[in-house]
Design an enzyme around this catalytic site. Structure first.
Site, PDB file in Angstrom:
ATOM      1  N   GLY A 118      40.671  42.333  42.308  1.00  0.00           N
ATOM      2  CA  GLY A 118      40.042  41.402  43.468  1.00  0.00           C
ATOM      3  C   GLY A 118      40.898  41.399  44.611  1.00  0.00           C
ATOM      4  N   ASN A 119      42.196  41.328  44.695  1.00  0.00           N
ATOM      5  CA  ASN A 119      42.907  41.433  45.828  1.00  0.00           C
ATOM      6  C   ASN A 119      42.735  42.468  46.767  1.00  0.00           C
ATOM      7  OD1 ASN A 119      44.290  43.466  44.243  1.00  0.00           O
ATOM      8  ND2 ASN A 119      46.086  43.145  45.540  1.00  0.00           N
TER       9      ASN A 119
ATOM     10  N   LYS B 208      33.039  34.099  28.899  1.00  0.00           N
ATOM     11  CA  LYS B 208      33.394  34.268  30.279  1.00  0.00           C
ATOM     12  C   LYS B 208      32.683  33.502  31.464  1.00  0.00           C
ATOM     13  CE  LYS B 208      34.774  36.998  33.857  1.00  0.00           C
ATOM     14  NZ  LYS B 208      36.311  37.351  34.195  1.00  0.00           N
TER      15      LYS B 208
ATOM     16  N   LYS C 206      35.379  44.876  34.162  1.00  0.00           N
ATOM     17  CA  LYS C 206      35.402  46.099  35.345  1.00  0.00           C
ATOM     18  C   LYS C 206      36.369  47.019  35.048  1.00  0.00           C
ATOM     19  CE  LYS C 206      39.121  45.970  38.268  1.00  0.00           C
ATOM     20  NZ  LYS C 206      39.945  44.673  37.794  1.00  0.00           N
TER      21      LYS C 206
ATOM     22  N   LYS D 206      43.377  45.863  31.369  1.00  0.00           N
ATOM     23  CA  LYS D 206      43.743  46.994  31.727  1.00  0.00           C
ATOM     24  C   LYS D 206      44.386  47.696  30.933  1.00  0.00           C
ATOM     25  CE  LYS D 206      44.271  44.226  36.026  1.00  0.00           C
ATOM     26  NZ  LYS D 206      42.791  44.414  36.451  1.00  0.00           N
TER      27      LYS D 206
END
Ligand code: ADP
Ligand code: MG
Length: 324
Positions: free
Chosen positions: A11-12, A130, A215, A277
């Site tokens: 996101g960053n 979510k 993602k 991740k």
């Protein structure tokens, strides 16, 4: 050794915490990201880029509900997902074009509206977890539940939020196009926001589903499908840590899948942030990927070579890094 790298942007890379989210702000962040990515191209790598879309799709959803007051029919979540892919893809595409132009790189950048198959029989569908979009009052939440059959939950005293299922990614419907484009020398942006979830109906038709695919897990799937050498997950921390945010915190540098898997089982990585991740990195190397790296955006170049961040390999870490 250059290779095919699937880069998952956090996101960053698009929006920094605390920013309002204007176009200019997002474009500024994307330009910084593009300059990092261009350096990977200069090294001779083939790039497939994917990205998160949480804040963007949240705002698009809010715009839908605001528009509804003016008589404009709101679009479903999966269409908002498609909108966010186009929006973010456009920004990354343009920023890369401009960066390539400066550096004399002759590569086309193309964004693919990406549909990812999900299994509606997956247990994720009986337990939506979510949270998406803005916070609303209990009254509004109840109305949405009743009128539209949505699921809403109270979120730690902050208000009510819609929750949707988060199923694992199946295949990317447009994968052959991704492969053809990479072989053609293009830089491809695909599976944005985890991809637009679609279900295969009994008739064989596919239709959109209101869900969110993680993602990082979608990036892993994509990396397997394009036979990538490296899965590079860029986020806002330089390393994966054990005992994160305690006085015992220890950053992981080179780690085997086996070691990392043990740490995962011990609960070191938060679900919804570092958990997926790590899961993606593990899956990638366990299924034959050369190396998965989790690091910060600024470390992209060194990370891609296994020289920065948390570098995950199946085994024989030293050999693997030397071989890259
Ligand atoms: P992204 O947008 O890149 O997916 P996330 O917020 O989902 O970013 O995930 C990155 C965040 O994960 C970091 O900012 C960090 O606060 C958090 N995190 C949770 N557990 C860990 C851990 N064990 N080691 C490092 N970071 C962790
Ligand atoms: Mg995340």
């Amino acid at each position: 050794m250059p290779g095919t790298i699937v880069v998952a942007l956090g996101g960053n890379a698009i929006l920094q915490p605390g920013q309002k989210g204007t176009f200019e702000e997002q474009m500024e962040n994307v330009k910084i990201t593009a300059s990092q990515l261009a350096r990977l191209i200069l090294k001779g790598n083939r790039l497939v880029i994917t990205h998160g879309n949480g804040p963007q799709v949240g705002r698009i959803l809010q715009q839908q509900s605001m528009g509804e007051y003016g008589g404009i029919p709101p679009m479903p979540l999966f269409v908002c997902g498609a909108m966010s892919q186009g929006m973010i893809g456009y920004m990354v595409q343009q920023a890369l074009y401009n960066e390539f132009r400066k550096l004399g790189i002759d590569r086309t950048v193309v964004t693919l509206v990406s549909q990812v198959i999900v299994d509606t029989k997956d247990p994720a569908f009986s337990n939506p977890t979510k949270p998406i979009g803005a916070f609303y009052s209990q009254q509004e939440a109840m109305k949405a539940q009743k009128d539209r059959g949505e699921v809403w939950k109270e979120d730690s005293g902050r208000g009510w939020r819609r929750v949707v299922p988060s199923p694992p990614p199946g295949g990317l419907l447009e994968i052959s196009a991704v492969k053809a484009l990479i072989n053609h020398g293009a830089v491809v942006i695909a599976s944005g926001g985890g991809g637009i979830p679609v279900a295969v109906r009994d008739t064989g038709e596919v239709t959109g589903i209101d869900a969110v695919i993680d993602k990082d897990l979608a990036a892993e799937k994509l990396a397997e499908e394009v036979d990538a050498d490296v899965l590079l997950i860029l986020t806002d921390v330089s390393h994966v840590a054990i005992n994160y945010k305690t006085h015992l915190q220890q950053n992981l540098t080179a780690v085997t899948a086996e070691e990392l898997s043990d740490y995962y089982e011990q609960g070191h990585f938060k679900a919804g942030s570092m958990g997926p991740k790590v899961k993606a990195a593990l899956k990638f190397v366990e299924n034959g990927g050369r190396m998965a790296v989790i690091t910060s955006l600024g470390n992209a170049l060194l990370g891609a070579e296994g020289r920065a961040g948390t570098v995950v390999t199946r085994k024989a870490v030293v050999e693997n890094i030397a071989g890259i």
